[in-house]
Write an enzyme that holds these catalytic residues in place. Sequence first.
Site, mmCIF file in Angstrom:
data_model
loop_
_atom_site.group_PDB
_atom_site.id
_atom_site.type_symbol
_atom_site.label_atom_id
_atom_site.label_comp_id
_atom_site.label_asym_id
_atom_site.label_seq_id
_atom_site.Cartn_x
_atom_site.Cartn_y
_atom_site.Cartn_z
ATOM 1 N N TYR A 286 74.979 16.232 -45.981
ATOM 2 C CA TYR A 286 74.901 15.880 -47.693
ATOM 3 C C TYR A 286 72.997 17.597 -47.236
ATOM 4 C CZ TYR A 286 76.204 11.200 -47.207
ATOM 5 O OH TYR A 286 76.795 10.056 -47.360
ATOM 6 N N ILE B 37 72.499 14.283 -41.729
ATOM 7 C CA ILE B 37 73.760 13.972 -41.354
ATOM 8 C C ILE B 37 74.338 12.695 -42.119
ATOM 9 C CG2 ILE B 37 73.314 15.158 -39.701
ATOM 10 C CD1 ILE B 37 73.410 11.709 -38.504
ATOM 11 N N CYS B 38 75.469 12.602 -42.568
ATOM 12 C CA CYS B 38 76.576 11.268 -43.233
ATOM 13 C C CYS B 38 76.307 10.470 -42.692
ATOM 14 C CB CYS B 38 77.775 12.130 -43.589
ATOM 15 S SG CYS B 38 78.052 10.936 -44.057
ATOM 16 N N LEU B 39 76.041 9.364 -42.379
ATOM 17 C CA LEU B 39 75.841 8.022 -41.496
ATOM 18 C C LEU B 39 76.384 6.565 -42.520
ATOM 19 C CD1 LEU B 39 72.723 8.566 -39.601
ATOM 20 C CD2 LEU B 39 75.144 9.012 -38.879
ATOM 21 N N LYS C 6 80.217 16.760 -43.381
ATOM 22 C CA LYS C 6 79.822 15.353 -42.901
ATOM 23 C C LYS C 6 78.298 15.083 -43.133
ATOM 24 C CE LYS C 6 84.213 13.608 -40.543
ATOM 25 N NZ LYS C 6 84.718 13.432 -38.889
#
Length: 164
Positions: free
Chosen positions: A110, A115-117, A108
């Site tokens: 990149y 952070i992946c949101l 989660k």
Amino acid sequence: MAEEAARRAVAELPLLRTAAGPRDREGWAARLKEEYRALIQYVENNKRADNDWFRLESNAEGTRWFGKCWYIHELLKYEFAIEFDIPVTYPSTAPEIAIPELDGKTAKMYRGGKICLSDHFKPLWARNVPKFGLAHVMALGLGPWLAVEIPDLVAKGIVQHKEK
């Protein structure tokens, strides 16, 4: 319960009015004042609720932000450096928060530790432009991400407490 706490926290934050990004000199100065006001309010609310979990500061232009965030898990404090740049298309585009030391340690995230949101937060941001700002990114983006990812990374042994 966590979702309700996040809703309460966001309901107590002032909504922003100025739809200006870094390219709009005059508008950006007004937007930055609103951003700081909302961040200060969020930090004060968190301190009152005994939920202080981050520090942020910016460069003089307000385009580069950096600081620390921490998460308490099983009575141990896990602290991380955070950083992000304000996109030139801000506030239409939300900032991408990076935790460089966790780069590559979870799916989660990149490249560069961002952070992946995209699944949960970005659609919410898009519906609330220009009302949402950096305090909202922290409350609805980074906070929930830490709450999900850090216990998982600790359980897998990927993140260890600094004193271990």
